[in-house]
Design a protein around this motif. Structure first.
Motif, PDB file in Angstrom:
ATOM      1  N   ASP A 362       0.855  -1.225   0.047  1.00 19.18           N
ATOM      2  CA  ASP A 362       0.090  -0.031   0.071  1.00 19.18           C
ATOM      3  C   ASP A 362       0.748   1.252  -0.157  1.00 19.18           C
ATOM      4  OD1 ASP A 362      -2.586  -1.182  -0.035  1.00 19.18           O
ATOM      5  OD2 ASP A 362      -2.805  -1.533   1.884  1.00 19.18           O
ATOM      6  N   ARG A 365       1.579   1.816  -3.551  1.00 18.65           N
ATOM      7  CA  ARG A 365       0.148   2.321  -4.288  1.00 18.65           C
ATOM      8  C   ARG A 365       0.105   3.809  -3.836  1.00 18.65           C
ATOM      9  NH1 ARG A 365      -1.783  -2.585  -2.228  1.00 18.65           N
ATOM     10  NH2 ARG A 365      -1.894  -4.176  -3.909  1.00 18.65           N
ATOM     11  N   GLN A 370      -2.060   5.577  -6.784  1.00 19.04           N
ATOM     12  CA  GLN A 370      -3.163   4.490  -6.952  1.00 19.04           C
ATOM     13  C   GLN A 370      -4.288   4.659  -5.935  1.00 19.04           C
ATOM     14  OE1 GLN A 370      -1.122   0.546  -7.802  1.00 19.04           O
ATOM     15  NE2 GLN A 370       0.175   1.768  -9.483  1.00 19.04           N
ATOM     16  N   ILE A 371      -3.790   5.058  -4.650  1.00 18.45           N
ATOM     17  CA  ILE A 371      -4.640   4.975  -3.530  1.00 18.45           C
ATOM     18  C   ILE A 371      -4.923   6.234  -2.702  1.00 18.45           C
ATOM     19  CG2 ILE A 371      -4.698   2.452  -3.079  1.00 18.45           C
ATOM     20  CD1 ILE A 371      -2.770   3.141  -0.914  1.00 18.45           C
ATOM     21  N   ILE A 382      -8.356   3.593   3.489  1.00 13.36           N
ATOM     22  CA  ILE A 382      -7.741   3.680   2.192  1.00 13.36           C
ATOM     23  C   ILE A 382      -8.745   3.511   1.046  1.00 13.36           C
ATOM     24  CG2 ILE A 382      -6.216   2.414   0.763  1.00 13.36           C
ATOM     25  CD1 ILE A 382      -4.781   1.171   2.934  1.00 13.36           C
ATOM     26  N   LYS A 384      -9.320   3.475  -3.117  1.00  9.19           N
ATOM     27  CA  LYS A 384      -8.543   2.997  -4.418  1.00  9.19           C
ATOM     28  C   LYS A 384      -9.029   4.256  -5.531  1.00  9.19           C
ATOM     29  CE  LYS A 384      -8.276  -2.013  -3.839  1.00  9.19           C
ATOM     30  NZ  LYS A 384      -8.409  -3.361  -4.650  1.00  9.19           N
ATOM     31  N   LEU A 385      -7.982   4.705  -5.930  1.00  7.95           N
ATOM     32  CA  LEU A 385      -8.251   5.875  -7.136  1.00  7.95           C
ATOM     33  C   LEU A 385      -8.490   4.866  -8.552  1.00  7.95           C
ATOM     34  CD1 LEU A 385      -5.837   8.293  -5.834  1.00  7.95           C
ATOM     35  CD2 LEU A 385      -8.112   8.146  -5.596  1.00  7.95           C
TER      36      LEU A 385
END
Length: 385
Positions: A362, A365, A370-371, A382, A384-385
């Motif tokens: 993570d 990421r 990405q997050i 968290i 997620k994008l």
């Protein structure tokens, strides 16, 4: 409180211990007057059974060889349990070049099981074994004989309570599928590199504000001489000369005994004889060091710039992961790892082994966009994008 003082007695106990699933071990030693630790006492215990399940081994009395203990160390069918094992392991490695296998360190296991960073033995005794320790013999001189009953009782408590602590932590690790995490951490403890101090690398432990190559070359040679001298004669390095005197000499560059005599910080014993000769030769070698061989310290300007905002986000992510896993944050990723990640580095411990599983994936990421992180009350989530 049985004390073993012969090889035969030690061999009998170790043979019995080899029939058990584990044995708890601790040592008492002195290091104030020597370079290497002086082993003064070994404590050992096996799971409770009818007989002498906990003993002291006295290497300073009688004629006892520790080879039966080393044979036990080599027996991989018996787990060897220590608390904060590093200094104990160094003693055995220096004495015999052997490491106990397999090894279980309850301090490491406790950090993985949510007991905080570098938790002390006394805390684990209180929280897991529900007992208290008698601290009266904590700062005793373990080289003096005879040992008192209070000393023996204190020493044995370091291995008898350790049995319950080990069983509890081993069960927790198994329950949470984290046994392999501790196994990874212990790999460093059982590496010869951890305990091998090369004189030529000693300068890297000397703190100095000056990074001029010529100055560092002299520091390197002085530290190299000091480390080799201390190892050969088994004396503390500070008994040869202290760091502040080393820095002073690297600055003043003494070229004669008269120059050494004018030092403000050099010990009187170091201004003559072998130490004085070694100092003058080291300074001369540093001065004459070719440019190509001079030590180099990375210039801060050459380092990748840390993205402070990203570093702060990584700290928030780490806090969330720490709270979720119960593992001490410094065990997962120290601040230096987070800064390196925020500067673009990827060759960091936080991205390997169990740390990658808990935090590293993570973290990558997050660095790659990405997050994202969002807060709701005291909880970090968290997204997620």
């Amino acid at each position: 409180m049985k004390t073993l003082t012969t090889t035969e007695e030690l061999a009998q106990f170790c043979d019995m211990a080899r029939t058990q699933p584990y044995v708890t071990i601790d040592t008492e030693f002195l290091r104030e007057r020597t370079y290497y630790s002086k082993l003064c006492l070994i404590q050992m215990a096996v799971p409770d059974f009818d007989g002498d399940d906990a003993v002291l081994v006295d290497p300073l009395v009688g004629d006892v060889s520790l080879e039966p203990l080393y044979e036990l160390f080599r027996d991989t069918s018996v787990v060897k349990v220590f608390h904060a094992a590093r200094q104990d392991l160094e003693i055995f490695f220096v004495e015999a070049g052997v490491f106990p296998e397999p090894l279980f360190d309850t301090q490491v296991a406790a950090m993985v099981c949510g007991f905080g960073e570098q938790v002390g033995y006394e805390t684990l005794v209180r929280r897991i074994a529900k007992q208290s320790l008698d601290k009266s013999s904590r700062f005793t001189d373990w080289s003096r004989r005879p040992l008192t009953d209070a000393q023996k009782k204190y020493a044995l408590a370091d291995v008898t309570h350790l049995r319950k602590i080990y069983e509890f932590l081993a069960g927790k690790l198994e329950e949470n599928n984290r046994t392999h995490w501790v196994t990874e951490e212990i790999t460093t403890l059982t590496s010869a590199d951890t305990y091998t101090l090369l004189p030529e690398d000693a300068w890297q432990r000397v703190k100095t504000r000056t990074t001029a190559p010529k100055f560092l070359a002299i520091v390197r040679e002085l530290a190299k001489f000091r480390e080799a001298y201390a190892q050969e004669r088994n004396v503390p390095r500070n008994r040869v000369f202290k760091d502040d005197a080393l820095i002073e000499m690297a600055s003043t560059k003494p070229g004669s005994l008269a120059d050494l005599g004018r030092s403000r910080l050099l010990l009187r014993e170091a201004r003559k004889g072998d130490i004085a000769d070694g100092i003058l030769k080291a300074v001369k070698a540093g001065i004459e060091c070719p440019q190509s061989d001079m030590p180099k310290v990375a210039n801060p300007k050459d380092k990748a710039q840390v993205n402070p905002a990203l570093a702060d986000l990584l700290r928030v992510l780490l806090k969330a992961k720490t709270e979720k896993s119960g593992v001490a944050s410094k065990l997962i990723a120290p601040t230096s790892d987070l800064d390196r990640l925020a500067s673009g580095e990827r060759d960091v411990p936080a991205l390997s082994g169990w740390r990658r599983e808990v935090f590293g994936e993570d973290a990558l990421r997050l660095c790659d966009g990405q997050i994202a992180l969002t807060a709701k009350g005291s909880n970090i989530k968290i997204i997620k994008l």
